[in-house]
Design an enzyme around this catalytic site. Structure first.
Site: not given
Ligand code: AMP
Length: 294
Positions: A33, A36, A39, A189
């Site tokens: 969640g 941004h 995602h 973050r």
């Molecule tokens: P998270 O919610 O941080 O666990 O991320 C969910 C998914 O979004 C994971 O596969 C992350 O690698 C991907 N993700 C997070 N930040 C980015 C970004 N800046 N660019 C591309 N994918 C991202």
């Protein structure tokens, strides 16, 4: 782009009943969640390539260490649902921790090689939490395609290995990192950064890209001293560097000339941990059965 609100499900039983009724390719984007634009890109790839697009939102407790930010991790469900709607998501699976880890839960999935270096050294148990929850989510959603960001490159390669080792019928897709205009990789973050830290943060990607260019230019000669001076550069600017490493892909072995490799970094800026990476010779990854998208 569709703007209808996605259907939200919170129990495994509901999700399973629904999943049985689907026909056509299912694309799946697991997240924690606080969505941004990074995602959103994963969601739009899922929408493009599949008949059904599913997002999960679950702040997974088993991937956080005891002194990490589980309690204060940003939770923005209403906003996430409107982003999901704008990206054409059909279904959002948003379970509670008890739904995923009921009382007495005791089964874990552990990849033992690629999980060891890089973040694995500094976040014991983190990848075990990631592989466990992603395998469970794959079992529940049963997607054909799953989309992960290369921002978390080690996570992507660990999960790719898990799918291969466990014969999971899911095709993993790695999607290029989405960045702010100044180069900072988008991350849920980043909201923890003070304005001063936010101003300094782009140096991370700048240093990574310059180091990559130098490695390519010098064909890996004096690589150790290049990496040492990059670390010093970051430390002089107030970053606390956990690691800056250059490893061969897809198995984090020694780098081979002209073969795919990963230059990855993890730092603390104040109390916020940031990671970033660049992939060298990415066009060689399909030879290892690894699919990435820009
Ligand atoms: P998270 O919610 O941080 O666990 O991320 C969910 C998914 O979004 C994971 O596969 C992350 O690698 C991907 N993700 C997070 N930040 C980015 C970004 N800046 N660019 C591309 N994918 C991202």
């Amino acid at each position: 782009m569709s703007h209808t609100k996605p259907i939200v499900l919170s129990t495994v039983a509901e999700m399973r009943d629904l999943q049985k009724t689907w026909s056509g390719r299912v694309g799946f984007v697991p997240t924690m969640g606080a969505l941004h634009a990074g995602h959103s890109t994963l969601l739009s790839r899922s929408r493009e390539e599949n008949e059904i697009s599913v997002l999960s939102i679950f702040v997974n407790p088993t991937q956080f260490g005891p002194n990490e930010d589980l309690a204060k991790y940003p939770r923005t469900l209403e906003r996430d649902l409107s982003i999901a709607g704008a990206e054409g998501v059909d279904y959002v699976f948003a379970p509670t921790p008890d739904e995923i880890y009921p009382n007495g839960y005791s089964t874990y999935t552990e990849e033992q090689t690629l999980s060891a270096p890089l973040c694995g050294k500094f976040r014991p148990g983190h990848f075990r939490g990631v592989t466990t929850v992603v395998q469970k989510l794959f079992n529940i959603v049963q997607p054909e395609h799953a989309y992960f960001g290369l921002k978390d490159a080690q996570q992507f390669f660990v999960l790719h290995k898990m799918c291969r080792d466990l014969n999971l019928p899911v095709k993993m897709v790695g999607v290029a990192t989405i960045r702010e205009n100044d180069g900072l990789a988008l991350s849920s973050r980043n909201v923890y950064l003070t304005p001063q830290q936010r101003e300094r943060a782009p140096l991370l990607y700048k240093t990574l890209s310059e180091t990559r260019d130098q490695i390519l230019r010098t064909h890996g000669e004096n690589e150790e001293s290049l990496l040492r001076s990059a670390v010093k550069n970051l430390e002089d600017a107030g970053f606390q560097v956990q690691y800056l490493e250059h490893l061969g892909l897809p198995n984090f072995t020694a780098v081979e000339p002209l073969k795919p490799s990963l230059l990855a970094v993890a730092v603390y800026l104040g109390t916020t941990r940031l990671i970033d990476n660049v992939i060298l010779h990415q066009s060689g990854l399909p030879a290892f059965g690894i699919r990435t998208l820009d």
